[in-house]
Design a protein around this motif. Structure first.
Motif, short mmCIF file in Angstrom:
data_model
loop_
_atom_site.label_atom_id
_atom_site.label_comp_id
_atom_site.label_asym_id
_atom_site.label_seq_id
_atom_site.Cartn_x
_atom_site.Cartn_y
_atom_site.Cartn_z
N VAL A 129 0.88 -1.17 0.00
CA VAL A 129 0.00 0.00 0.00
C VAL A 129 0.92 1.22 0.00
N SER A 130 0.90 1.95 -1.09
CA SER A 130 1.91 2.98 -1.31
C SER A 130 1.56 4.29 -0.63
N ALA A 131 2.50 5.22 -0.67
CA ALA A 131 2.30 6.57 -0.18
C ALA A 131 1.73 7.45 -1.29
N SER A 132 0.96 8.44 -0.90
CA SER A 132 0.41 9.43 -1.83
C SER A 132 0.50 10.81 -1.19
N HIS B 79 1.72 8.08 6.18
CA HIS B 79 2.21 6.73 5.93
C HIS B 79 3.35 6.42 6.91
N PRO B 80 3.20 5.39 7.76
CA PRO B 80 4.22 5.11 8.77
C PRO B 80 5.30 4.13 8.32
N LEU C 205 0.42 -2.11 7.14
CA LEU C 205 -0.24 -3.39 6.87
C LEU C 205 -0.66 -4.07 8.17
N THR C 206 0.19 -4.02 9.18
CA THR C 206 -0.17 -4.61 10.47
C THR C 206 -1.43 -3.97 11.02
N PRO D 30 1.72 -9.16 7.53
CA PRO D 30 2.17 -8.40 6.35
C PRO D 30 2.82 -9.26 5.27
N GLU D 31 3.58 -10.28 5.67
CA GLU D 31 4.24 -11.13 4.67
C GLU D 31 3.22 -11.82 3.77
N GLU D 32 2.12 -12.30 4.38
CA GLU D 32 1.06 -12.93 3.58
C GLU D 32 0.40 -11.91 2.66
#
Length: 267
Positions: free
Chosen positions: A104-107, A187-188, A194-195, A212-214
């Motif tokens: 999930v990217s930064a914007s 965005h951290p 993801l966590t 997050p890995e999954e």
């Protein structure tokens, strides 16, 4: 020690591309300005380029390893100046879409009182076309629009005491995630976001797994799954505007920007 070897991306810790290692997103940023020249990050002799287009890097575009990866995909080897800048008025929000790259990217989001150290990429036409393509800007179904952020709305000061008249940035067409109050959240880092999302959203866990890995493994290159994740953000009422949408409309009607106009002295 060999001078060139000392300046390789590997030696500087800048070689890993989040496209290949999603949990590293946004990737390692340089400590200061430099010239990305193939596998090396070299010193710069100036901070602005009148014949190039300034693009503000919010996320992984400030990672030399990611830039190299994008350029090599199209066989582009020409050097890219990366200039560290003090930026007021923009922060790094969280994209309201799941990328097929597995993250999930930064914007960019409007943040009038925020001051950040970010990078300005000075791109030639060929390089700009590559970055546009990587962000989906040229196609109707892409994730981002390239928009001109003008001064004084966004103030970009360079280390040599000049201020740019503006720069381009990639504004998310899906919007951004909010912090629970309707305000865009920042965005951290990939593992952290993801966590948090997986803990808070049972339906997201059903799609992407519990860790997050999954998430990264399932999302990578699965377009339909990523689209379902993107719709889920909307259904869970997590999406808000970035505050930069008005610049997208303005850029669509104004073709005067696109080169590095002469900067102004800092005042």
């Amino acid at each position: 020690m060999d001078h060139d070897a000392d300046r390789t991306l590997r030696a500087l810790g800048l070689a890993e591309a989040p496209r290949e290692h999603p949990l590293l997103y946004p990737g390692a940023w340089p400590a200061g300005s430099g010239l990305l020249d193939g596998d090396r990050f070299l010193p710069l002799d100036r901070t602005w380029y009148a014949d190039r287009t300034p693009v503000l890097a919010i996320g992984s575009n400030a990672c030399p390893g990611q830039l190299r990866h994008k350029m090599l995909e199209f066989g582009i080897m020409s050097p890219i100046p990366m200039v560290r800048a003090r930026v007021t008025g923009v922060d790094a929000g969280v994209s309201a879409h799941v990328s097929r790259m597995g993250y999930v990217s930064a914007s960019p989001v409007s943040a009038p009182d925020t001051v950040r150290e970010l990078f300005v990429l000075w791109l030639d036409d060929e390089q700009l076309a590559v970055i546009d393509a990587s962000e989906g800007a040229p196609v109707p179904g892409g994730n981002f629009d390239r928009a001109w952020l003008p001064a004084p709305d966004v103030r970009i000061g360079l280390a040599d005491g000049t201020r740019l008249p503006g720069a381009y940035a990639y504004v998310n067409r899906h919007g951004v995630l909010h912090d629970g109050t309707g305000k865009p959240r920042t965005h951290p880092g990939q593992r952290e976001i993801l966590t948090e999302l997986l803990i808070g959203l049972p339906r997201l866990r059903e799609l992407f797994g519990v860790v997050p890995e999954e998430f990264c493994e399932r999302a990578r290159a699965d377009r339909r799954l990523c689209e379902r994740g993107t719709r889920l953000f909307i259904e869970e009422k997590l999406v808000t505007a970035s505050g930069l949408e008005r610049y997208v409309a303005a850029s669509a009607h104004d073709g005067s920007h696109g080169t590095g106009a002469s900067p102004q002295p800092l005042t």
